[in-house]
Design an enzyme around this catalytic site. Structure first.
Site, PDB file in Angstrom:
ATOM      1  N   ASP A 248      45.097 -27.296 -71.440  1.00 63.05           N
ATOM      2  CA  ASP A 248      46.403 -26.659 -71.213  1.00 63.05           C
ATOM      3  C   ASP A 248      47.186 -26.450 -72.500  1.00 63.05           C
ATOM      4  OD1 ASP A 248      47.144 -28.198 -67.976  1.00 63.05           O
ATOM      5  OD2 ASP A 248      45.761 -26.640 -68.623  1.00 63.05           O
TER       6      ASP A 248
ATOM      7  N   ARG B 236      37.966 -20.006 -59.342  1.00 62.30           N
ATOM      8  CA  ARG B 236      38.429 -21.396 -59.390  1.00 62.30           C
ATOM      9  C   ARG B 236      37.863 -22.133 -58.172  1.00 62.30           C
ATOM     10  NH1 ARG B 236      42.894 -22.275 -62.466  1.00 62.30           N
ATOM     11  NH2 ARG B 236      42.469 -24.462 -62.080  1.00 62.30           N
TER      12      ARG B 236
ATOM     13  N   CYS C 165      45.447 -19.293 -60.922  1.00 62.63           N
ATOM     14  CA  CYS C 165      45.357 -18.651 -62.238  1.00 62.63           C
ATOM     15  C   CYS C 165      44.275 -17.572 -62.245  1.00 62.63           C
ATOM     16  CB  CYS C 165      45.016 -19.712 -63.272  1.00 62.63           C
ATOM     17  SG  CYS C 165      46.407 -20.806 -63.436  1.00 62.63           S
TER      18      CYS C 165
ATOM     19  N   LYS D 132      54.941 -31.351 -64.175  1.00 62.07           N
ATOM     20  CA  LYS D 132      54.589 -30.475 -63.043  1.00 62.07           C
ATOM     21  C   LYS D 132      53.321 -31.005 -62.358  1.00 62.07           C
ATOM     22  CE  LYS D 132      52.238 -26.515 -63.902  1.00 62.07           C
ATOM     23  NZ  LYS D 132      50.985 -26.325 -63.135  1.00 62.07           N
ATOM     24  N   ASN D 133      52.311 -31.347 -63.146  1.00 58.38           N
ATOM     25  CA  ASN D 133      51.008 -31.669 -62.558  1.00 58.38           C
ATOM     26  C   ASN D 133      50.921 -33.084 -61.993  1.00 58.38           C
ATOM     27  OD1 ASN D 133      50.332 -29.085 -63.138  1.00 58.38           O
ATOM     28  ND2 ASN D 133      49.043 -29.562 -64.900  1.00 58.38           N
TER      29      ASN D 133
ATOM     30  N   ARG E 142      56.474 -20.782 -63.873  1.00 62.89           N
ATOM     31  CA  ARG E 142      55.738 -21.700 -63.003  1.00 62.89           C
ATOM     32  C   ARG E 142      55.732 -23.099 -63.592  1.00 62.89           C
ATOM     33  NH1 ARG E 142      49.884 -19.810 -61.314  1.00 62.89           N
ATOM     34  NH2 ARG E 142      50.065 -21.912 -60.489  1.00 62.89           N
TER      35      ARG E 142
HETATM   36  C1  EPZ Z   1      44.329 -29.181 -63.103  1.00 62.61           C
HETATM   37  O1  EPZ Z   1      43.730 -28.053 -62.500  1.00 62.61           O
HETATM   38  C2  EPZ Z   1      45.653 -28.677 -63.660  1.00 62.61           C
HETATM   39  N1  EPZ Z   1      46.498 -28.187 -62.561  1.00 62.61           N
HETATM   40  C3  EPZ Z   1      45.399 -27.556 -64.666  1.00 62.61           C
HETATM   41  O2  EPZ Z   1      46.652 -27.221 -65.232  1.00 62.61           O
HETATM   42  C4  EPZ Z   1      44.503 -28.083 -65.778  1.00 62.61           C
HETATM   43  O3  EPZ Z   1      44.183 -27.005 -66.635  1.00 62.61           O
HETATM   44  C5  EPZ Z   1      43.215 -28.657 -65.180  1.00 62.61           C
HETATM   45  O4  EPZ Z   1      43.527 -29.664 -64.188  1.00 62.61           O
HETATM   46  C6  EPZ Z   1      42.332 -29.314 -66.239  1.00 62.61           C
HETATM   47  O5  EPZ Z   1      43.042 -30.333 -66.872  1.00 62.61           O
HETATM   48  C7  EPZ Z   1      47.202 -29.085 -61.842  1.00 62.61           C
HETATM   49  O6  EPZ Z   1      47.152 -30.272 -62.087  1.00 62.61           O
HETATM   50  C8  EPZ Z   1      48.052 -28.526 -60.737  1.00 62.61           C
HETATM   51  P1  EPZ Z   1      39.956 -29.238 -62.546  1.00 62.61           P
HETATM   52  P2  EPZ Z   1      42.422 -28.236 -61.552  1.00 62.61           P
HETATM   53  O7  EPZ Z   1      39.579 -29.363 -61.113  1.00 62.61           O
HETATM   54  O8  EPZ Z   1      42.540 -29.504 -60.795  1.00 62.61           O
HETATM   55  C9  EPZ Z   1      35.750 -27.139 -62.249  1.00 62.61           C
HETATM   56  C10 EPZ Z   1      48.437 -25.825 -65.781  1.00 62.61           C
HETATM   57  O9  EPZ Z   1      48.460 -25.033 -66.730  1.00 62.61           O
HETATM   58  N2  EPZ Z   1      35.824 -27.415 -60.801  1.00 62.61           N
HETATM   59  O10 EPZ Z   1      40.139 -30.475 -63.359  1.00 62.61           O
HETATM   60  O11 EPZ Z   1      42.243 -26.977 -60.816  1.00 62.61           O
HETATM   61  C11 EPZ Z   1      36.795 -26.128 -62.692  1.00 62.61           C
HETATM   62  O12 EPZ Z   1      36.327 -24.805 -62.484  1.00 62.61           O
HETATM   63  C12 EPZ Z   1      47.204 -25.922 -64.933  1.00 62.61           C
HETATM   64  O13 EPZ Z   1      49.356 -26.606 -65.468  1.00 62.61           O
HETATM   65  C13 EPZ Z   1      34.704 -27.164 -60.026  1.00 62.61           C
HETATM   66  O14 EPZ Z   1      33.675 -26.695 -60.512  1.00 62.61           O
HETATM   67  O15 EPZ Z   1      41.292 -28.365 -62.658  1.00 62.61           O
HETATM   68  C14 EPZ Z   1      36.941 -26.470 -64.162  1.00 62.61           C
HETATM   69  O16 EPZ Z   1      35.889 -25.862 -64.895  1.00 62.61           O
HETATM   70  C15 EPZ Z   1      46.247 -24.793 -65.232  1.00 62.61           C
HETATM   71  N3  EPZ Z   1      34.761 -27.425 -58.685  1.00 62.61           N
HETATM   72  C16 EPZ Z   1      36.744 -27.985 -64.194  1.00 62.61           C
HETATM   73  O17 EPZ Z   1      36.119 -28.332 -62.955  1.00 62.61           O
HETATM   74  C17 EPZ Z   1      35.892 -27.960 -58.099  1.00 62.61           C
HETATM   75  O18 EPZ Z   1      35.878 -28.212 -56.871  1.00 62.61           O
HETATM   76  C18 EPZ Z   1      38.054 -28.765 -64.276  1.00 62.61           C
HETATM   77  O19 EPZ Z   1      38.905 -28.268 -63.255  1.00 62.61           O
HETATM   78  C19 EPZ Z   1      37.015 -28.203 -58.913  1.00 62.61           C
HETATM   79  C20 EPZ Z   1      36.953 -27.939 -60.262  1.00 62.61           C
END
Ligand code: EPZ
Length: 419
Positions: free
Chosen positions: A304, A121, A116, A22-23, A396
């Site tokens: 995840d 987020r 989520c 998916k991701n 999802r």
């Molecule tokens: C991706 O989400 C995945 N989603 C998530 O999977 C996964 O949990 C996550 O990466 C971490 O591996 C998809 O790929 C569609 P991040 P993403 O930006 O990109 C902070 C699932 O279950 N952050 O790597 O949203 C954030 O709050 C989903 O399939 C900022 O502070 O995650 C977090 O603490 C759930 N500012 C950390 O970074 C930003 O602009 C990592 O988030 C962006 C993120």
């Protein structure tokens, strides 16, 4: 809303085919907005989130069709550049269209995400990166309005490694003027797959799969065809399903290299693991040992799979600590697991999980995608009946999860929810 009903206590055994990731497919779908034309993505999972992204691409003017796990996209006339709140609020990954729309059209209007439930987020890293590349960014009425005649290559350095921000800025950089260096880039396999997809489109990217990506901007890209990678989180979820029921399962079509952190922890807990090419076998014959995990960015233990591991440890032989350093508040599954009898105590972003001999079935409620998976896993092992409500969360990210589990011997069915 549907619910999933499980009568627990049956050992799982047999083979399960792992679907496409998916991701990885979600950012690839957004990347199709970078160049007009026809794209094909093989091994595309049939998921709610893929339907949502397809709907978003159609609103932007693309034609999208998924049949028999092959996704065909035609962005010849995708000239619109807005992603509306109604869609974006249901799926955070919609933000992925921001970079491509801005890079191709010089402007974009994308709603801020919801996605989520756990915690806020933020998307500040996405926006800061685009601003560094010369875009003007305004926030108005819950929308991001971005403009840039042409993005400029620049040095981007993430203070935290973000999968989404890496994907968005990598896609934007492919059409920027000059060179972009992304330091502390996410190294997840899904980013590596996106990089290969973009290179197939004519992008010039070095450092694929590493922390440091160097992108030489080009004037144009072209459509492409690519096979999607397997879903490592679905694979991990089914391995834990085999383990929690003390069964014997074999995954087909998985990528063992993407599963090393989980496989190491499963072996440490006492599970037997066999790897042969794209097949991963797991066998558990006795109660597992309690093993600590701390989630981290790839190749660390994936956030995840944190909820799923916690369900497994709820039945292990002692106590262990489950810490999430990626999402500090990703623990909405704890209250629901406790309804099944799990002994879990929280301290900030660490759970102390004390294994019990048994869990007892009960009605529980899904709150987000991976929390739902952990409740289904616990229900498979619990004595008696477990009803998991609001399974639209699980749909999802898991394709026909109850059918795949039933084929492995679980007593599980989907029911329309009366309420
Ligand atoms: C991706 O989400 C995945 N989603 C998530 O999977 C996964 O949990 C996550 O990466 C971490 O591996 C998809 O790929 C569609 P991040 P993403 O930006 O990109 C902070 C699932 O279950 N952050 O790597 O949203 C954030 O709050 C989903 O399939 C900022 O502070 O995650 C977090 O603490 C759930 N500012 C950390 O970074 C930003 O602009 C990592 O988030 C962006 C993120």
């Amino acid at each position: 809303m549907d619910k999933i009903v499980i009568n627990g206590g049956r050992r799982l055994h047999g083979r399960v085919e792992i679907s496409g990731a998916k991701n990885a497919v979600l950012p690839m779908m957004a990347a199709s907005l970078l160049a007009p034309g026809k794209y094909t993505i093989e091994n595309c999972p049939d998921l709610r989130d893929v339907k949502t992204m397809s709907h978003l691409l159609r609103i932007i003017g693309a034609k999208v069709e998924l049949s028999d796990h092959t996704l065909n996209i035609d962005t010849e006339s995708s000239n619109f550049f807005e992603a509306p709140y109604e869609l974006v609020k249901t799926m955070r990954a919609s933000i992925y269209v921001l970079g491509p729309l801005l890079a191709r059209h010089g402007q974009a209007r994308v709603s801020l995400p919801g996605g989520c439930a756990w915690g806020p987020r933020p998307v500040d890293l996405h926006l800061k990166g685009l601003a560094r590349m010369g875009a003007s960014i305004e926030l108005e009425g819950g929308y991001v309005i971005a403009r840039a005649r042409r993005l400029k290559g620049s040095r981007l350095n993430f203070d935290i490694s973000s999968v989404g921000a890496t994907a968005n800025l990598l896609m934007a950089a492919t059409l920027a003027e000059g060179t972009t260096v992304i330091e502390n880039a996410a190294q997840e396999p899904e980013i590596e797959a996106l990089s290969r997809f973009l290179i197939n489109m004519g992008a010039r990217i070095e450092g694929v799969g590493t922390r440091r990506l160097v992108v030489q901007g080009v004037d144009n890209l072209a459509p492409t065809t690519m096979e999607n990678i397997p879903d490592r989180i679905e694979a991990g979820t089914f391995l834990i399903a085999g383990a929690i029921t003390r069964g014997e399962v074999e995954l087909e079509g998985a990528e063992p290299d993407h599963l090393s952190a989980l496989l190491a922890k499963l072996e440490e807990a006492g599970a037997g693991v066999e790897i042969e090419g794209k097949k991963v076998g797991l066998k558990v014959e006795k109660r597992l040992q309690s093993v600590d995990i701390t989630t981290a960015i790839y190749p660390g233990f994936p956030t995840d799979l944190q909820a799923q591991w916690m369900a497994l440890m709820a039945l292990a032989d002692r106590s262990c600590l489950v810490t999430d350093t990626v999402f500090l508040d990703r623990f909405t599954h704890v209250a629901e697991l406790k309804r099944l009898g799990a002994d879990i105590r929280m301290d900030k972003n660490t759970a102390l999980v004390t294994g019990r001999e048994k869990l007892k079935g009960a009605p529980v409620m899904s709150t987000d995608l991976r929390a739902s998976a952990s409740l289904i896993l616990a229900g498979l092992a619990a004595e008696g009946r477990t009803d998991v409500s609001r399974v639209y969360h699980i749909d999802r990210g898991y394709e026909k999860i109850e059918e795949k589990l039933k084929a492995l011997g679980a007593d599980i069915r989907r029911e329309g929810e009366t309420s």
